[in-house]
Write a protein that holds these residues in place. Structure first.
Motif, PDB file in Angstrom:
ATOM      1  N   SER A   1     -24.688 103.910 -85.378  1.00 58.72           N
ATOM      2  CA  SER A   1     -23.888 103.624 -84.186  1.00 58.72           C
ATOM      3  C   SER A   1     -24.689 102.739 -83.240  1.00 58.72           C
ATOM      4  O   SER A   1     -25.918 102.702 -83.280  1.00 58.72           O
ATOM      5  CB  SER A   1     -23.492 104.917 -83.461  1.00 58.72           C
ATOM      6  N   CYS A   2     -23.964 102.017 -82.390  1.00 57.18           N
ATOM      7  CA  CYS A   2     -24.602 101.161 -81.381  1.00 57.18           C
ATOM      8  C   CYS A   2     -23.547 100.806 -80.333  1.00 57.18           C
ATOM      9  O   CYS A   2     -22.347 101.009 -80.548  1.00 57.18           O
ATOM     10  CB  CYS A   2     -25.183  99.895 -82.022  1.00 57.18           C
ATOM     11  N   PRO A   3     -23.978 100.282 -79.184  1.00 52.31           N
ATOM     12  CA  PRO A   3     -23.013  99.900 -78.144  1.00 52.31           C
ATOM     13  C   PRO A   3     -22.042  98.827 -78.639  1.00 52.31           C
ATOM     14  O   PRO A   3     -22.350  98.059 -79.541  1.00 52.31           O
ATOM     15  CB  PRO A   3     -23.893  99.363 -77.015  1.00 52.31           C
ATOM     16  N   ASN A   4     -20.871  98.812 -78.017  1.00 50.38           N
ATOM     17  CA  ASN A   4     -19.818  97.866 -78.389  1.00 50.38           C
ATOM     18  C   ASN A   4     -19.662  96.803 -77.290  1.00 50.38           C
ATOM     19  O   ASN A   4     -19.132  97.094 -76.219  1.00 50.38           O
ATOM     20  CB  ASN A   4     -18.502  98.628 -78.585  1.00 50.38           C
ATOM     21  N   PRO A   5     -20.121  95.584 -77.534  1.00 49.69           N
ATOM     22  CA  PRO A   5     -20.038  94.544 -76.494  1.00 49.69           C
ATOM     23  C   PRO A   5     -18.615  94.082 -76.208  1.00 49.69           C
ATOM     24  O   PRO A   5     -18.383  93.387 -75.216  1.00 49.69           O
ATOM     25  CB  PRO A   5     -20.888  93.400 -77.065  1.00 49.69           C
ATOM     26  N   PHE A   6     -17.648  94.479 -77.067  1.00 48.87           N
ATOM     27  CA  PHE A   6     -16.258  94.074 -76.861  1.00 48.87           C
ATOM     28  C   PHE A   6     -15.421  95.178 -76.200  1.00 48.87           C
ATOM     29  O   PHE A   6     -14.197  95.073 -76.110  1.00 48.87           O
ATOM     30  CB  PHE A   6     -15.627  93.666 -78.196  1.00 48.87           C
ATOM     31  N   TYR A   7     -16.094  96.213 -75.735  1.00 48.84           N
ATOM     32  CA  TYR A   7     -15.460  97.288 -74.977  1.00 48.84           C
ATOM     33  C   TYR A   7     -14.822  96.702 -73.719  1.00 48.84           C
ATOM     34  O   TYR A   7     -15.349  95.760 -73.113  1.00 48.84           O
ATOM     35  CB  TYR A   7     -16.538  98.304 -74.620  1.00 48.84           C
ATOM     36  N   ALA A   8     -13.687  97.251 -73.307  1.00 47.65           N
ATOM     37  CA  ALA A   8     -12.965  96.739 -72.136  1.00 47.65           C
ATOM     38  C   ALA A   8     -13.856  96.687 -70.893  1.00 47.65           C
ATOM     39  O   ALA A   8     -13.828  95.717 -70.129  1.00 47.65           O
ATOM     40  CB  ALA A   8     -11.736  97.600 -71.864  1.00 47.65           C
ATOM     41  N   LYS A   9     -14.656  97.726 -70.683  1.00 48.45           N
ATOM     42  CA  LYS A   9     -15.560  97.735 -69.536  1.00 48.45           C
ATOM     43  C   LYS A   9     -16.584  96.601 -69.630  1.00 48.45           C
ATOM     44  O   LYS A   9     -16.980  96.019 -68.619  1.00 48.45           O
ATOM     45  CB  LYS A   9     -16.293  99.073 -69.444  1.00 48.45           C
ATOM     46  N   SER A  10     -17.031  96.313 -70.858  1.00 45.36           N
ATOM     47  CA  SER A  10     -18.012  95.258 -71.050  1.00 45.36           C
ATOM     48  C   SER A  10     -17.412  93.891 -70.728  1.00 45.36           C
ATOM     49  O   SER A  10     -18.041  93.061 -70.073  1.00 45.36           O
ATOM     50  CB  SER A  10     -18.531  95.282 -72.498  1.00 45.36           C
ATOM     51  N   LYS A  11     -16.172  93.662 -71.173  1.00 51.53           N
ATOM     52  CA  LYS A  11     -15.502  92.395 -70.872  1.00 51.53           C
ATOM     53  C   LYS A  11     -15.268  92.246 -69.369  1.00 51.53           C
ATOM     54  O   LYS A  11     -15.451  91.161 -68.801  1.00 51.53           O
ATOM     55  CB  LYS A  11     -14.177  92.321 -71.622  1.00 51.53           C
ATOM     56  N   PHE A  12     -14.879  93.339 -68.727  1.00 56.89           N
ATOM     57  CA  PHE A  12     -14.639  93.302 -67.282  1.00 56.89           C
ATOM     58  C   PHE A  12     -15.940  93.022 -66.533  1.00 56.89           C
ATOM     59  O   PHE A  12     -15.974  92.224 -65.595  1.00 56.89           O
ATOM     60  CB  PHE A  12     -14.046  94.638 -66.830  1.00 56.89           C
ATOM     61  N   THR A  13     -17.038  93.686 -66.965  1.00 55.43           N
ATOM     62  CA  THR A  13     -18.332  93.484 -66.322  1.00 55.43           C
ATOM     63  C   THR A  13     -18.826  92.056 -66.526  1.00 55.43           C
ATOM     64  O   THR A  13     -19.469  91.482 -65.635  1.00 55.43           O
ATOM     65  CB  THR A  13     -19.369  94.489 -66.865  1.00 55.43           C
ATOM     66  N   MET A  14     -18.524  91.483 -67.676  1.00 54.07           N
ATOM     67  CA  MET A  14     -18.923  90.103 -67.930  1.00 54.07           C
ATOM     68  C   MET A  14     -18.254  89.148 -66.948  1.00 54.07           C
ATOM     69  O   MET A  14     -18.879  88.209 -66.441  1.00 54.07           O
ATOM     70  CB  MET A  14     -18.580  89.716 -69.373  1.00 54.07           C
ATOM     71  N   ILE A  15     -16.988  89.382 -66.639  1.00 55.17           N
ATOM     72  CA  ILE A  15     -16.268  88.529 -65.690  1.00 55.17           C
ATOM     73  C   ILE A  15     -16.711  88.820 -64.249  1.00 55.17           C
ATOM     74  O   ILE A  15     -16.970  87.910 -63.465  1.00 55.17           O
ATOM     75  CB  ILE A  15     -14.751  88.734 -65.837  1.00 55.17           C
ATOM     76  N   TYR A  16     -16.844  90.114 -63.930  1.00 57.89           N
ATOM     77  CA  TYR A  16     -17.143  90.529 -62.561  1.00 57.89           C
ATOM     78  C   TYR A  16     -18.599  90.269 -62.174  1.00 57.89           C
ATOM     79  O   TYR A  16     -18.903  89.845 -61.059  1.00 57.89           O
ATOM     80  CB  TYR A  16     -16.807  92.016 -62.404  1.00 57.89           C
TER      81      TYR A  16
END
Length: 220
Positions: free
Chosen positions: A115-130
């Motif tokens: 297992s490992c973190p998911n960079p395509f997680y909704a929170k990750s996409k939102f944080t990338m924009i924000y």
């Protein structure tokens, strides 16, 4: 192979479930727990009558053998029939070398639960924009040595290149509407959740912060 959505399981429970499923077909009874931490997987292994073989990069438990995955497994290590590799991949500065050394460590016909973190997680996409930063890979995560963004197509490439047959890949469901409570923070959390859904989309990959891979080591 498409990602499947895994509900109502934590990553340790998912790995335990996989171990139980293949227990009768393991090439041997040894389970290597790489990145064993404080030994939370020990009881899961030993309750099945299997042998827990812990490894870590730093000494947290006296029974754990130190192993830097930039190097081959220690000479004292026994080849396992099953490997648990939970939340380790993202810490590897040279992930392909790590996978190569893991592939050399495991017995032919053995299984890997990773297992490992998911960079395509909704929170990750939102944080990338924000914030212009990925959710689990901000500068503050350097303290945890999060140095490698685990992109799914690259993980699959490394696994296949080093002799693993991919049996399952999934995302552990964690992006859910906040539990109701009378507070301003609840409204704020709901608004954030809706924005994350809009930005992150509705794909399986957007629904959880953890991605998992289950693979079998082939004989070549």
């Amino acid at each position: 192979m498409k990602f499947k959505l895994i509900k109502n399981l934590k990553r340790g429970d998912w790995a335990e479930e996989k171990l139980k499923i293949v227990k009768s077909s393991l090439p041997n009874e040894i389970v290597s727990d790489i990145g064993s931490g404080w030994g939370c997987f020990k009881n899961k292994v030993e309750s099945l009558g299997l042998v827990w073989q812990p490894f870590d990069y730093v000494q947290k438990l006296p029974e754990a053998t130190l192993w830097d995955l930039n190097n081959p497994a220690p000479e004292t290590a026994k080849k396992p029939g099953f490997i648990v590799l939970l939340e380790v991949y993202e810490h590897l500065a040279n992930p392909e070398l790590g996978i190569k050394n893991i592939a050399s460590h495991i017995a032919d016909g053995g299984y890997l639960a990773m297992s490992c973190p998911n960079p395509f997680y909704a929170k990750s996409k939102f944080t990338m924009i924000y914030k212009n930063q990925l959710y689990a890979f901000q500068p503050k995560h350097i303290e945890e040595h999060h140095v490698n963004v685990p992109l799914p197509h690259i993980i699959e490439f490394y696994l296949k290149k080093h002799g693993f047959e991919l049996l399952e890949k999934g995302v552990i469901d964690s992006h859910r509407l906040p539990s109701f409570k009378f507070s301003f923070n609840y409204l704020k959390d709901c608004t954030k959740y809706i924005l994350e859904k809009i930005v992150g989309g509705d794909t399986v990959l957007s629904k959880g912060e953890t991605q998992v891979y289950f693979a079998k080591k082939t004989t070549h």
